[in-house]
Design a protein around this motif. Sequence first.
Motif, PDB file in Angstrom:
ATOM      1  N   SER A   1      12.425  -6.832 -17.334  1.00  8.46           N
ATOM      2  CA  SER A   1      12.723  -6.050 -16.140  1.00  8.46           C
ATOM      3  C   SER A   1      11.501  -5.786 -15.280  1.00  8.46           C
ATOM      4  CB  SER A   1      13.363  -4.717 -16.545  1.00  8.46           C
ATOM      5  OG  SER A   1      12.431  -3.943 -17.260  1.00  8.46           O
ATOM      6  N   SER A   2      10.313  -6.043 -15.771  1.00 10.91           N
ATOM      7  CA  SER A   2       9.109  -5.784 -14.996  1.00 10.91           C
ATOM      8  C   SER A   2       8.573  -7.078 -14.421  1.00 10.91           C
ATOM      9  CB  SER A   2       8.049  -5.121 -15.883  1.00 10.91           C
ATOM     10  OG  SER A   2       6.868  -4.945 -15.154  1.00 10.91           O
ATOM     11  N   SER A   3       8.801  -7.284 -13.115  1.00  8.33           N
ATOM     12  CA  SER A   3       8.385  -8.533 -12.500  1.00  8.33           C
ATOM     13  C   SER A   3       6.887  -8.560 -12.233  1.00  8.33           C
ATOM     14  CB  SER A   3       9.150  -8.759 -11.201  1.00  8.33           C
ATOM     15  OG  SER A   3       8.840  -7.727 -10.293  1.00  8.33           O
ATOM     16  N   GLN A   4       6.238  -7.395 -12.251  1.00 12.74           N
ATOM     17  CA  GLN A   4       4.816  -7.373 -11.951  1.00 12.74           C
ATOM     18  C   GLN A   4       3.957  -7.416 -13.215  1.00 12.74           C
ATOM     19  OE1 GLN A   4       5.742  -3.984 -10.082  1.00 12.74           O
ATOM     20  NE2 GLN A   4       6.314  -4.955  -8.173  1.00 12.74           N
TER      21      GLN A   4
ATOM     22  N   LEU B   1       0.582 -16.719 -15.270  1.00 11.01           N
ATOM     23  CA  LEU B   1       1.553 -16.368 -14.244  1.00 11.01           C
ATOM     24  C   LEU B   1       2.179 -15.013 -14.540  1.00 11.01           C
ATOM     25  CD1 LEU B   1       3.346 -19.811 -13.993  1.00 11.01           C
ATOM     26  CD2 LEU B   1       1.605 -18.898 -12.472  1.00 11.01           C
ATOM     27  N   VAL B   2       2.639 -14.329 -13.489  1.00  9.05           N
ATOM     28  CA  VAL B   2       3.345 -13.059 -13.657  1.00  9.05           C
ATOM     29  C   VAL B   2       4.791 -13.347 -14.015  1.00  9.05           C
ATOM     30  CG1 VAL B   2       1.826 -11.776 -12.115  1.00  9.05           C
ATOM     31  CG2 VAL B   2       3.843 -12.900 -11.199  1.00  9.05           C
ATOM     32  N   GLY B   3       5.463 -12.358 -14.545  1.00  7.25           N
ATOM     33  CA  GLY B   3       6.848 -12.516 -14.965  1.00  7.25           C
ATOM     34  C   GLY B   3       7.779 -12.890 -13.838  1.00  7.25           C
ATOM     35  N   ASP B   4       7.427 -12.555 -12.598  1.00  8.80           N
ATOM     36  CA  ASP B   4       8.262 -12.846 -11.443  1.00  8.80           C
ATOM     37  C   ASP B   4       8.379 -14.340 -11.176  1.00  8.80           C
ATOM     38  OD1 ASP B   4       9.881 -11.945  -9.392  1.00  8.80           O
ATOM     39  OD2 ASP B   4       8.245 -11.952  -7.930  1.00  8.80           O
ATOM     40  N   GLU B   5       7.483 -15.132 -11.717  1.00 12.56           N
ATOM     41  CA  GLU B   5       7.508 -16.586 -11.526  1.00 12.56           C
ATOM     42  C   GLU B   5       8.562 -17.273 -12.394  1.00 12.56           C
ATOM     43  OE1 GLU B   5       5.724 -18.575  -9.459  1.00 12.56           O
ATOM     44  OE2 GLU B   5       4.768 -16.836  -8.545  1.00 12.56           O
ATOM     45  N   PHE B   6       9.193 -16.525 -13.304  1.00  5.16           N
ATOM     46  CA  PHE B   6      10.182 -17.080 -14.222  1.00  5.16           C
ATOM     47  C   PHE B   6      11.496 -16.342 -14.050  1.00  5.16           C
ATOM     48  CE2 PHE B   6       5.966 -17.420 -16.043  1.00  5.16           C
ATOM     49  CZ  PHE B   6       5.893 -18.769 -16.340  1.00  5.16           C
ATOM     50  N   SER B   7      12.597 -16.998 -14.379  1.00  4.50           N
ATOM     51  CA  SER B   7      13.900 -16.340 -14.274  1.00  4.50           C
ATOM     52  C   SER B   7      14.017 -15.288 -15.373  1.00  4.50           C
ATOM     53  CB  SER B   7      15.032 -17.356 -14.414  1.00  4.50           C
ATOM     54  OG  SER B   7      15.108 -17.849 -15.733  1.00  4.50           O
ATOM     55  N   LYS B   8      14.882 -14.331 -15.128  1.00  5.32           N
ATOM     56  CA  LYS B   8      15.092 -13.256 -16.102  1.00  5.32           C
ATOM     57  C   LYS B   8      15.593 -13.840 -17.426  1.00  5.32           C
ATOM     58  CE  LYS B   8      17.459  -8.861 -16.641  1.00  5.32           C
ATOM     59  NZ  LYS B   8      18.373  -7.889 -16.030  1.00  5.32           N
TER      60      LYS B   8
ATOM     61  N   LYS C   1      14.760 -15.368 -23.163  1.00  2.00           N
ATOM     62  CA  LYS C   1      14.712 -16.370 -24.229  1.00  2.00           C
ATOM     63  C   LYS C   1      13.314 -16.476 -24.821  1.00  2.00           C
ATOM     64  CE  LYS C   1      18.492 -19.364 -22.764  1.00  2.00           C
ATOM     65  NZ  LYS C   1      18.850 -20.702 -22.278  1.00  2.00           N
ATOM     66  N   TYR C   2      12.307 -16.366 -23.974  1.00  5.40           N
ATOM     67  CA  TYR C   2      10.923 -16.422 -24.440  1.00  5.40           C
ATOM     68  C   TYR C   2      10.636 -15.248 -25.367  1.00  5.40           C
ATOM     69  CZ  TYR C   2       5.832 -16.164 -24.303  1.00  5.40           C
ATOM     70  OH  TYR C   2       4.506 -16.091 -24.646  1.00  5.40           O
ATOM     71  N   ARG C   3      11.075 -14.074 -24.951  1.00  5.80           N
ATOM     72  CA  ARG C   3      10.806 -12.871 -25.731  1.00  5.80           C
ATOM     73  C   ARG C   3      11.575 -12.859 -27.053  1.00  5.80           C
ATOM     74  NH1 ARG C   3      13.221  -7.943 -26.094  1.00  5.80           N
ATOM     75  NH2 ARG C   3      14.663  -8.438 -24.415  1.00  5.80           N
ATOM     76  N   LEU C   4      12.843 -13.258 -27.024  1.00  9.29           N
ATOM     77  CA  LEU C   4      13.680 -13.170 -28.210  1.00  9.29           C
ATOM     78  C   LEU C   4      13.556 -14.371 -29.149  1.00  9.29           C
ATOM     79  CD1 LEU C   4      16.934 -11.730 -26.610  1.00  9.29           C
ATOM     80  CD2 LEU C   4      15.216 -10.501 -27.936  1.00  9.29           C
ATOM     81  N   GLN C   5      13.425 -15.585 -28.572  1.00 13.28           N
ATOM     82  CA  GLN C   5      13.469 -16.793 -29.395  1.00 13.28           C
ATOM     83  C   GLN C   5      12.190 -17.611 -29.352  1.00 13.28           C
ATOM     84  OE1 GLN C   5      16.807 -18.812 -27.701  1.00 13.28           O
ATOM     85  NE2 GLN C   5      18.277 -17.269 -28.352  1.00 13.28           N
ATOM     86  N   GLY C   6      11.246 -17.199 -28.526  1.00 14.27           N
ATOM     87  CA  GLY C   6      10.002 -17.943 -28.417  1.00 14.27           C
ATOM     88  C   GLY C   6      10.150 -19.276 -27.702  1.00 14.27           C
ATOM     89  N   LYS C   7      11.178 -19.405 -26.855  1.00 14.84           N
ATOM     90  CA  LYS C   7      11.406 -20.649 -26.116  1.00 14.84           C
ATOM     91  C   LYS C   7      10.279 -20.868 -25.102  1.00 14.84           C
ATOM     92  CE  LYS C   7      15.694 -21.545 -27.532  1.00 14.84           C
ATOM     93  NZ  LYS C   7      16.239 -22.743 -28.004  1.00 14.84           N
ATOM     94  N   VAL C   8      10.074 -22.125 -24.721  1.00 17.19           N
ATOM     95  CA  VAL C   8       9.051 -22.445 -23.723  1.00 17.19           C
ATOM     96  C   VAL C   8       9.517 -21.971 -22.353  1.00 17.19           C
ATOM     97  CG1 VAL C   8       8.120 -24.424 -24.971  1.00 17.19           C
ATOM     98  CG2 VAL C   8       9.987 -24.754 -23.372  1.00 17.19           C
TER      99      VAL C   8
END
Length: 191
Positions: free
Chosen positions: A6-9, A25-32, A37-44
């Motif tokens: 939820s924090s794009s910055q 890169l900041v989180g805003d550069e990636f889709s929610k 998926k990155y946070r929960l499953q470690g996906k690229v």
Amino acid sequence: PVNITSSSQWSGNFDCSGPCRRKRLVGDEFSKKAMEKYRLQGKVLKCKQCVAAAEAAERKAAQDRAEAKAKTCGGDNAGEKKKGGGSGSTSTTSMATTRNGSSGGDAHGDPVVTCAACQQSLPPSSYNRNQLSKPPGKARCRSCVEESVAKEAEALNSSKQERLHQAQEDLEDAKRKGDTKKIIAAESVVA
């Protein structure tokens, strides 16, 4: 703990695994969804730019395939699957045309589908499978989908530029007032 989705910055050590290979890169550069998926499953992670470029390339390739198929078929039975041995399969084109409420065909008897955006009656080769599977009156031709994607990207970019401009104005205002807390907060938004 910071909620990444939820924090794009929130600036972390996010690296794009797509063709651009950008780092930090900041989180805003990636889709929610990608962040989740990155946070929960470690996906690229692939940034929004790389995903948009891949989607555009896929749409172009699909359009090229459809045009090549239409040329090789010579207009007859374009978009139809070959019937399997007794499986009772029917033409993909005729099913899609019927589902989309087309008029049944043009002057030559070729099936047509009316685009929901531009209202043109076009052959099924002007649509991708995803659009042809939509309910009657909802399918959009490739050019309308492409235009919609471009407008959406432009709106997103202008919105991002407006937020950046506002953050820069807030930073200048904080510097004029000399409030250290507001300066640091404004700088973090600009960064």
